[in-house]
Design an enzyme around this catalytic site. Sequence first.
Site, PDB file in Angstrom:
ATOM      1  N   TRP A  20      60.468 -56.727 -88.411  1.00 17.23           N
ATOM      2  CA  TRP A  20      58.993 -56.506 -88.264  1.00 17.23           C
ATOM      3  C   TRP A  20      58.311 -55.830 -89.649  1.00 17.23           C
ATOM      4  O   TRP A  20      58.651 -54.909 -90.709  1.00 17.23           O
ATOM      5  CB  TRP A  20      58.620 -56.424 -87.512  1.00 17.23           C
ATOM      6  CG  TRP A  20      57.604 -56.993 -86.009  1.00 17.23           C
ATOM      7  CD1 TRP A  20      57.205 -57.827 -85.629  1.00 17.23           C
ATOM      8  CD2 TRP A  20      59.005 -57.758 -85.015  1.00 17.23           C
ATOM      9  NE1 TRP A  20      57.149 -58.630 -84.758  1.00 17.23           N
ATOM     10  CE2 TRP A  20      58.741 -58.029 -84.174  1.00 17.23           C
ATOM     11  CE3 TRP A  20      60.221 -56.938 -85.197  1.00 17.23           C
ATOM     12  CZ2 TRP A  20      59.532 -58.696 -83.018  1.00 17.23           C
ATOM     13  CZ3 TRP A  20      61.083 -57.342 -84.094  1.00 17.23           C
ATOM     14  CH2 TRP A  20      60.288 -58.513 -82.488  1.00 17.23           C
ATOM     15  N   TRP A  29      54.615 -55.397 -90.630  1.00 17.88           N
ATOM     16  CA  TRP A  29      53.773 -54.010 -91.324  1.00 17.88           C
ATOM     17  C   TRP A  29      54.684 -52.843 -90.397  1.00 17.88           C
ATOM     18  O   TRP A  29      54.313 -51.585 -90.436  1.00 17.88           O
ATOM     19  CB  TRP A  29      52.041 -54.159 -90.578  1.00 17.88           C
ATOM     20  CG  TRP A  29      52.352 -54.181 -89.554  1.00 17.88           C
ATOM     21  CD1 TRP A  29      52.537 -54.297 -87.832  1.00 17.88           C
ATOM     22  CD2 TRP A  29      50.818 -53.665 -88.438  1.00 17.88           C
ATOM     23  NE1 TRP A  29      52.022 -53.887 -86.945  1.00 17.88           N
ATOM     24  CE2 TRP A  29      51.062 -53.699 -87.220  1.00 17.88           C
ATOM     25  CE3 TRP A  29      48.986 -52.779 -89.019  1.00 17.88           C
ATOM     26  CZ2 TRP A  29      49.533 -53.220 -86.573  1.00 17.88           C
ATOM     27  CZ3 TRP A  29      48.953 -52.824 -88.594  1.00 17.88           C
ATOM     28  CH2 TRP A  29      48.712 -52.914 -86.827  1.00 17.88           C
ATOM     29  N   GLN A  88      51.445 -60.890 -90.746  1.00 19.23           N
ATOM     30  CA  GLN A  88      50.407 -59.410 -90.397  1.00 19.23           C
ATOM     31  C   GLN A  88      49.853 -58.860 -91.460  1.00 19.23           C
ATOM     32  O   GLN A  88      50.049 -59.172 -92.850  1.00 19.23           O
ATOM     33  CB  GLN A  88      52.226 -58.622 -89.776  1.00 19.23           C
ATOM     34  CG  GLN A  88      52.164 -58.634 -88.957  1.00 19.23           C
ATOM     35  CD  GLN A  88      53.375 -57.377 -87.915  1.00 19.23           C
ATOM     36  OE1 GLN A  88      53.920 -57.197 -88.362  1.00 19.23           O
ATOM     37  NE2 GLN A  88      52.941 -57.455 -86.616  1.00 19.23           N
ATOM     38  N   GLY A 102      48.449 -57.850 -85.454  1.00 23.37           N
ATOM     39  CA  GLY A 102      50.018 -56.194 -84.867  1.00 23.37           C
ATOM     40  C   GLY A 102      48.919 -56.158 -83.494  1.00 23.37           C
ATOM     41  O   GLY A 102      50.043 -55.266 -82.981  1.00 23.37           O
ATOM     42  N   ASP A 151      48.393 -57.588 -80.979  1.00 27.16           N
ATOM     43  CA  ASP A 151      48.902 -58.159 -79.845  1.00 27.16           C
ATOM     44  C   ASP A 151      47.604 -58.993 -79.069  1.00 27.16           C
ATOM     45  O   ASP A 151      46.699 -60.560 -78.936  1.00 27.16           O
ATOM     46  CB  ASP A 151      50.225 -58.950 -79.293  1.00 27.16           C
ATOM     47  CG  ASP A 151      51.092 -57.835 -80.945  1.00 27.16           C
ATOM     48  OD1 ASP A 151      50.812 -58.202 -81.354  1.00 27.16           O
ATOM     49  OD2 ASP A 151      52.138 -58.143 -80.232  1.00 27.16           O
ATOM     50  N   ARG A 206      52.294 -54.836 -70.953  1.00 27.84           N
ATOM     51  CA  ARG A 206      52.603 -56.130 -71.555  1.00 27.84           C
ATOM     52  C   ARG A 206      51.184 -57.124 -71.557  1.00 27.84           C
ATOM     53  O   ARG A 206      50.572 -57.772 -70.790  1.00 27.84           O
ATOM     54  CB  ARG A 206      54.055 -56.774 -71.756  1.00 27.84           C
ATOM     55  CG  ARG A 206      55.143 -55.731 -71.931  1.00 27.84           C
ATOM     56  CD  ARG A 206      55.255 -55.451 -73.161  1.00 27.84           C
ATOM     57  NE  ARG A 206      55.843 -56.520 -73.838  1.00 27.84           N
ATOM     58  CZ  ARG A 206      55.126 -56.894 -74.825  1.00 27.84           C
ATOM     59  NH1 ARG A 206      55.561 -55.501 -76.205  1.00 27.84           N
ATOM     60  NH2 ARG A 206      55.937 -57.940 -76.213  1.00 27.84           N
ATOM     61  N   TYR A 228      49.301 -52.302 -73.757  1.00 24.88           N
ATOM     62  CA  TYR A 228      49.171 -52.768 -74.967  1.00 24.88           C
ATOM     63  C   TYR A 228      47.726 -52.180 -75.701  1.00 24.88           C
ATOM     64  O   TYR A 228      47.772 -51.397 -75.437  1.00 24.88           O
ATOM     65  CB  TYR A 228      49.635 -54.069 -74.582  1.00 24.88           C
ATOM     66  CG  TYR A 228      50.859 -54.757 -75.769  1.00 24.88           C
ATOM     67  CD1 TYR A 228      51.436 -53.676 -75.747  1.00 24.88           C
ATOM     68  CD2 TYR A 228      51.049 -55.762 -75.702  1.00 24.88           C
ATOM     69  CE1 TYR A 228      52.477 -53.995 -77.052  1.00 24.88           C
ATOM     70  CE2 TYR A 228      51.601 -56.644 -76.725  1.00 24.88           C
ATOM     71  CZ  TYR A 228      52.549 -55.324 -77.814  1.00 24.88           C
ATOM     72  OH  TYR A 228      53.357 -55.758 -78.644  1.00 24.88           O
ATOM     73  N   TRP A 229      46.631 -53.524 -76.669  1.00 23.24           N
ATOM     74  CA  TRP A 229      46.517 -52.929 -77.512  1.00 23.24           C
ATOM     75  C   TRP A 229      44.816 -52.663 -76.644  1.00 23.24           C
ATOM     76  O   TRP A 229      44.207 -53.183 -76.739  1.00 23.24           O
ATOM     77  CB  TRP A 229      45.912 -54.232 -78.584  1.00 23.24           C
ATOM     78  CG  TRP A 229      47.338 -54.239 -79.053  1.00 23.24           C
ATOM     79  CD1 TRP A 229      49.036 -54.323 -79.356  1.00 23.24           C
ATOM     80  CD2 TRP A 229      47.025 -53.270 -80.135  1.00 23.24           C
ATOM     81  NE1 TRP A 229      49.524 -53.936 -80.332  1.00 23.24           N
ATOM     82  CE2 TRP A 229      48.719 -53.341 -81.296  1.00 23.24           C
ATOM     83  CE3 TRP A 229      46.455 -52.013 -80.959  1.00 23.24           C
ATOM     84  CZ2 TRP A 229      48.986 -52.559 -82.211  1.00 23.24           C
ATOM     85  CZ3 TRP A 229      46.956 -51.583 -82.035  1.00 23.24           C
ATOM     86  CH2 TRP A 229      48.090 -51.512 -82.425  1.00 23.24           C
ATOM     87  N   GLU A 259      55.868 -45.849 -77.849  1.00 23.62           N
ATOM     88  CA  GLU A 259      55.270 -47.249 -78.709  1.00 23.62           C
ATOM     89  C   GLU A 259      52.728 -47.001 -78.281  1.00 23.62           C
ATOM     90  O   GLU A 259      52.923 -46.844 -79.515  1.00 23.62           O
ATOM     91  CB  GLU A 259      55.435 -48.588 -78.057  1.00 23.62           C
ATOM     92  CG  GLU A 259      55.079 -49.966 -78.904  1.00 23.62           C
ATOM     93  CD  GLU A 259      55.355 -50.889 -78.693  1.00 23.62           C
ATOM     94  OE1 GLU A 259      56.293 -51.112 -77.532  1.00 23.62           O
ATOM     95  OE2 GLU A 259      54.829 -52.290 -79.045  1.00 23.62           O
TER      96      GLU A 259
HETATM   97  C1  9WN Z   1      54.699 -59.531 -81.854  1.00 27.26           C
HETATM   98  C2  9WN Z   1      56.912 -54.763 -83.483  1.00 27.26           C
HETATM   99  C3  9WN Z   1      55.122 -54.932 -82.991  1.00 27.26           C
HETATM  100  C4  9WN Z   1      54.335 -54.805 -83.414  1.00 27.26           C
HETATM  101  C5  9WN Z   1      52.970 -55.519 -83.456  1.00 27.26           C
HETATM  102  C6  9WN Z   1      52.881 -55.550 -81.324  1.00 27.26           C
HETATM  103  C7  9WN Z   1      54.263 -56.251 -80.935  1.00 27.26           C
HETATM  104  C8  9WN Z   1      55.545 -58.666 -81.192  1.00 27.26           C
HETATM  105  C9  9WN Z   1      55.679 -58.112 -79.635  1.00 27.26           C
HETATM  106  O1  9WN Z   1      55.444 -55.178 -81.988  1.00 27.26           O
HETATM  107  O2  9WN Z   1      54.011 -57.214 -81.185  1.00 27.26           O
HETATM  108  O3  9WN Z   1      54.730 -59.517 -83.187  1.00 27.26           O
HETATM  109  O4  9WN Z   1      56.697 -59.014 -79.532  1.00 27.26           O
HETATM  110  O5  9WN Z   1      54.537 -57.614 -79.048  1.00 27.26           O
HETATM  111  O6  9WN Z   1      52.003 -55.591 -81.029  1.00 27.26           O
HETATM  112  O7  9WN Z   1      51.847 -54.603 -83.620  1.00 27.26           O
HETATM  113  O8  9WN Z   1      54.481 -55.026 -85.252  1.00 27.26           O
HETATM  114  O9  9WN Z   1      56.887 -53.493 -83.459  1.00 27.26           O
END
Ligand code: 9WN
Length: 444
Positions: free
Chosen positions: A36, A38, A111, A171, A173, A208, A364-365, A408
């Site tokens: 990934w 970032w 990203q 980033g 999501d 999630r 999550y976010w 995470e």
């Molecule tokens: C989709 C990898 C990534 C981070 C993101 C995070 C999550 C992915 C997912 O995981 O996103 O890109 O499948 O949920 O939200 O910030 O880069 O760690």
Amino acid sequence: MQDQLYQLQEQARNILSGNWTGKFTMPAANLYPHQWSWDSAFIAMGYAHYHQERAQQELRSLFAAQWRNGMVPHIVFNPESDRPYFPGPDIWQIHRSPGAPAGVVSSGIAQPPVHASAVLHIYRHARDREQAYAFLQEMFPRLLAWHTYLYNERDPFDEGLVYIRHPWESGQDNSPIWDAALANIHPDIRQLPPIRRVDLNAVSASERPADHDYQRYIYLVQLFATHRYQEEEIFQASPFLIQDVLFNTLLCQANFDLAEIAQILGHSPEPFRKWGVKTRDAINQKLWNEKDKFYYDYDLRAQSQIPAKVCAGFSPLLAKIPNRQQATQLYHHLANTCFCRLDESCYAVPSYDKCSPDYSPTRYWRGPVWINMNWLICQGLMNYGYQQYARRVFRTIVELPRLQGFYEYYDSDTGKGYGAKDFSWTAALLLDALNRKSLQKWIN
Ligand code: 9WN
């Protein structure tokens, strides 16, 4: 204490070694088995303190998948991995684009652009100076192409603000920032490919994004593939076009860092400073809300700000975007019960306003504490002299992994870890925080 910290760092290094594939580091083996964008930048900043070669390799692998138009894709798929991830290459179908890179398979979105900052960080901490200088030379044209892509293809009104065209590009999501824009998308489920939530094999559904989010995520991916990833066509067709505070803040800082890289290499830093200043001013002009005294994203389709108070609203402190008065106003939001008061026992900084009715401590976010956001906000607070709160955020970067493990994300009230275990950027940024000279005064 010193012994404990030594062991903690040893654990962090072991996590990174366990997720290292030989070419790049997986964010988490069970949930994110590819590379990934970032994540790799954050991970490289951790390696920079003890493994220069690997830090450089991490970014080299990522930029090997840079698109012909300069875009750095958000995922580079590992052809050797047999672990499931959805959506995979069959959904992205990047071969439809004339700009897709040759010989590598990636996603077709970006990203946040933290890469120039990571490259400069590696250079600053490098033991082998010659190798580090050569690395700057190697990366400079790639970073230039990346930022040029963002300004040429994602800033159609030449405002100094680039837009994102998918929630994953931010980033963050399933952040509440996207709720209204996603609610305007009504995908015909029969036209979508089957949505295989393999993420739910690794992590509970309650932590999630929801299925209706995924339907919209995949709808957008399908739209981009149909338009062969042509930015102008996507700009006309996409229901989701948002000028994101975090993305633009990180771009602003990355421009200032690219200016410094240019100067070290004997090039003119001016064009990059100009980009940085233009983006900084535009963030203050268009994304600052004078009534709420907070930074909000701007929805280009709805032509309005999105009034969701998320922790990314504090990120402009990192790039010294707010003036002194704005910084004080932001601080009042942060040191407040809706985020975390200094005298409260919660862990700062929750990703979303706790006073909001849709705040969730585990999803999550939409509430939990993320170590990368804390790492950004901690540096931002130091820029403005908020030492006490910065120290608190620093301690969270160290304490949560120490008490709970390298998760995470974490519940802001209980500190319990959620999401993926042995998460790479949690380990890498803990290593960075503990090894930064400016933060070492807070160890003990
Ligand atoms: C989709 C990898 C990534 C981070 C993101 C995070 C999550 C992915 C997912 O995981 O996103 O890109 O499948 O949920 O939200 O910030 O880069 O760690």
